[in-house]
Design a protein around this motif. Sequence first.
Motif, mmCIF file in Angstrom:
data_model
loop_
_atom_site.group_PDB
_atom_site.id
_atom_site.type_symbol
_atom_site.label_atom_id
_atom_site.label_comp_id
_atom_site.label_asym_id
_atom_site.label_seq_id
_atom_site.Cartn_x
_atom_site.Cartn_y
_atom_site.Cartn_z
ATOM 1 N N ASP A 168 21.978 40.596 30.908
ATOM 2 C CA ASP A 168 21.372 39.966 29.737
ATOM 3 C C ASP A 168 22.314 40.011 28.543
ATOM 4 O O ASP A 168 23.166 40.890 28.422
ATOM 5 C CB ASP A 168 20.044 40.637 29.398
ATOM 6 C CG ASP A 168 20.213 42.096 29.004
ATOM 7 O OD1 ASP A 168 20.681 42.351 27.883
ATOM 8 O OD2 ASP A 168 19.884 42.981 29.813
ATOM 9 N N THR A 223 18.805 29.605 35.719
ATOM 10 C CA THR A 223 17.493 29.980 35.196
ATOM 11 C C THR A 223 17.528 31.431 34.754
ATOM 12 O O THR A 223 18.547 32.116 34.898
ATOM 13 C CB THR A 223 16.389 29.750 36.242
ATOM 14 O OG1 THR A 223 15.104 29.898 35.628
ATOM 15 C CG2 THR A 223 16.497 30.732 37.399
ATOM 16 N N VAL A 224 16.430 31.889 34.194
ATOM 17 C CA VAL A 224 16.266 33.294 33.820
ATOM 18 C C VAL A 224 15.079 33.850 34.591
ATOM 19 O O VAL A 224 14.171 33.113 34.973
ATOM 20 C CB VAL A 224 16.036 33.458 32.304
ATOM 21 C CG1 VAL A 224 17.284 33.088 31.531
ATOM 22 C CG2 VAL A 224 14.863 32.605 31.832
ATOM 23 N N GLU A 226 12.865 36.001 33.500
ATOM 24 C CA GLU A 226 11.685 36.189 32.660
ATOM 25 C C GLU A 226 12.088 36.060 31.201
ATOM 26 O O GLU A 226 13.271 36.119 30.860
ATOM 27 C CB GLU A 226 11.090 37.587 32.884
ATOM 28 C CG GLU A 226 12.066 38.705 32.560
ATOM 29 C CD GLU A 226 11.871 39.941 33.394
ATOM 30 O OE1 GLU A 226 10.853 40.012 34.092
ATOM 31 O OE2 GLU A 226 12.730 40.821 33.355
ATOM 32 N N GLY A 227 11.099 35.876 30.335
ATOM 33 C CA GLY A 227 11.355 35.948 28.913
ATOM 34 C C GLY A 227 11.219 37.382 28.437
ATOM 35 O O GLY A 227 10.742 38.254 29.161
ATOM 36 N N HIS A 385 9.267 42.914 28.880
ATOM 37 C CA HIS A 385 8.944 41.778 29.741
ATOM 38 C C HIS A 385 7.952 42.231 30.807
ATOM 39 O O HIS A 385 7.556 43.382 30.849
ATOM 40 C CB HIS A 385 10.210 41.211 30.391
ATOM 41 C CG HIS A 385 11.100 42.242 31.006
ATOM 42 N ND1 HIS A 385 12.355 42.541 30.513
ATOM 43 C CD2 HIS A 385 10.920 43.077 32.059
ATOM 44 C CE1 HIS A 385 12.906 43.496 31.242
ATOM 45 N NE2 HIS A 385 12.048 43.830 32.189
ATOM 46 N N SER A 394 6.867 32.052 29.498
ATOM 47 C CA SER A 394 7.487 30.725 29.469
ATOM 48 C C SER A 394 9.003 30.856 29.532
ATOM 49 O O SER A 394 9.620 31.455 28.644
ATOM 50 C CB SER A 394 7.084 29.969 28.197
ATOM 51 O OG SER A 394 5.701 29.687 28.210
ATOM 52 N N THR A 395 9.588 30.313 30.572
ATOM 53 C CA THR A 395 11.035 30.367 30.741
ATOM 54 C C THR A 395 11.569 28.950 30.937
ATOM 55 O O THR A 395 10.906 27.979 30.596
ATOM 56 C CB THR A 395 11.412 31.257 31.936
ATOM 57 O OG1 THR A 395 10.797 30.739 33.125
ATOM 58 C CG2 THR A 395 10.944 32.687 31.721
ATOM 59 N N TRP A 396 12.741 28.828 31.494
ATOM 60 C CA TRP A 396 13.352 27.516 31.666
ATOM 61 C C TRP A 396 14.203 27.521 32.930
ATOM 62 O O TRP A 396 14.585 28.579 33.448
ATOM 63 C CB TRP A 396 14.234 27.161 30.460
ATOM 64 C CG TRP A 396 15.301 28.186 30.185
ATOM 65 C CD1 TRP A 396 15.207 29.270 29.369
ATOM 66 C CD2 TRP A 396 16.607 28.254 30.784
ATOM 67 N NE1 TRP A 396 16.371 30.008 29.408
ATOM 68 C CE2 TRP A 396 17.251 29.407 30.268
ATOM 69 C CE3 TRP A 396 17.297 27.461 31.694
ATOM 70 C CZ2 TRP A 396 18.546 29.781 30.633
ATOM 71 C CZ3 TRP A 396 18.592 27.829 32.069
ATOM 72 C CH2 TRP A 396 19.204 28.970 31.529
ATOM 73 N N ASP A 415 7.302 26.702 37.943
ATOM 74 C CA ASP A 415 7.637 28.121 37.863
ATOM 75 C C ASP A 415 8.700 28.445 38.902
ATOM 76 O O ASP A 415 9.203 27.561 39.602
ATOM 77 C CB ASP A 415 6.398 29.015 37.982
ATOM 78 C CG ASP A 415 5.718 28.949 39.345
ATOM 79 O OD1 ASP A 415 6.287 28.353 40.286
ATOM 80 O OD2 ASP A 415 4.606 29.494 39.476
ATOM 81 N N HIS A 416 9.048 29.724 39.002
ATOM 82 C CA HIS A 416 10.184 30.106 39.839
ATOM 83 C C HIS A 416 10.001 29.744 41.310
ATOM 84 O O HIS A 416 10.983 29.487 42.012
ATOM 85 C CB HIS A 416 10.436 31.613 39.710
ATOM 86 C CG HIS A 416 11.023 32.019 38.396
ATOM 87 N ND1 HIS A 416 10.256 32.336 37.309
ATOM 88 C CD2 HIS A 416 12.310 32.146 37.988
ATOM 89 C CE1 HIS A 416 11.041 32.654 36.288
ATOM 90 N NE2 HIS A 416 12.288 32.542 36.663
#
Length: 486
Positions: A168, A223-224, A226-227, A385, A394-396, A415-416
């Motif tokens: 991170d 992607t990530v 999690e937020g 988290h 909410s992620t991306w 979602d993932h």
Amino acid sequence: MINENGKIAPAPWVPYTRAGCDVGAVATANTILENTGIDIPTVFGTGSPEAAEVTANPAQAFADFVGIGVHCAQGSDVCQAANHGRPDLLPDEPSGYVGFNGLFGAKYVDPVIKPSGPMTDLDGNVIQDATGHVGFPGFDGMEATVSLSWVAQMQESGIPVTYAYISDAHDGHGTSGNIHFAYGPGEAGYTQQLADYDAAFQKFFDRLAADGINKSNTLFVFTVDEGDHFVGDAPTPAGCDGVTTPCSYNRVGEINADLRRMIRTQFGDTTTFSVHSDDAPTVYVNGNPGRTDPTVRQLERESAQLSWLNPYTGQVQNGITVALADPVEEKILHMVTADPFRTPTFTLFADPDWFLFATGGAACATPAACATIPARTNQSFAWNHGDIQDEIASTWVGYVGPGVQHLTNSDVWSDHTDVRPTMLSLLNLVDDYRHDGRVVFEIMDDSVLPASMKTDRATLQHLAQVYKQISASFGDLAMTTLVVST
């Protein structure tokens, strides 16, 4: 990883290796060895030289064998015995998985992908841990310049599929992860690390482009997991943005709180339970009583009513608990496996400023005895988290490559679990199990859509979107039933 049928979950590299492609893994969970005590004897044998190295030089063994790997197609020269290839055993893989080998650890992978050695990051520095052991630096030492360098080297050596993890950006990792210093938004260290990550990605893309690897012939997915929610005082000076004006913080860090002692102090309840420490801790009552047991029901009611002095505000905070899930709701949230002993008695979703653990101590003499903000040190944590708040949930995800439309932004609810089927559809590959997610065909060019998806596309899109709201952990069904469960 154990799935709902009590079997080891199917491995993500299988469709690629069955199709004849080697798969490189860089610090990606469940694709590489993650420890020396169990994984090395399992893969190499208890009497192997690798196992002996764990005893004789554990730090070097970690750098040599953890974190880096290649899963090979049948007959691939990369994983031949001369390169220390080992059987890639997947006994529960659907349709079987026999005759495949893997390379495990930088000690064996690096000479194959970079015979001139040693591995260096994108800035030319030898990759090593904080005490000079050349090899994998640890999961907190995988800054962008390190992780992306391994990916580029694998791609250049002919390994066409690569998965990678990057540490991170909101924590300072020091030298190869020897510290974990939590930055606040806009702090100078955070801003600099973001700039360093930007520079590393630019070097990575430029290097691949020079190799002829680009979005015209390669699928890239980012992607990530999690937020994160930042916990700390308001920044100073007011209006700082971290770009023109750096931000500073007086206090930074999660509110560390002892849930068991707080329950005992506020309600006099001495029920023995343990938790998986988190801002959304899973609670396990000793003896594993059922969900309707009076002791469990009472503990849930007390958890819902928990209040305590918030050390940031100096005021008693009501509503520390935001939501509660019993095993019925946990199943809707996809938190139940085939092992009943792993199913929490209940899960407490808390205000994300709080990080809850549980000890067996006495009642709290003062509020500060059980809820504090730790001093800010080189081992500090301020980004929570695993909870249900929107900034965490909410992620991306970004897709670019052949068959992907050029969309600057998309409001498709996903979602993932959708990443896997979408990638495989774009690559014309299939898994031999049913996915939990669905193909996000809204981002795909018509030219690459299967014929079944082109027929009555509007109806299919509506069904897909409804399916997600029913099946997803953060879908309408799960979030609505979580309110009912609470």
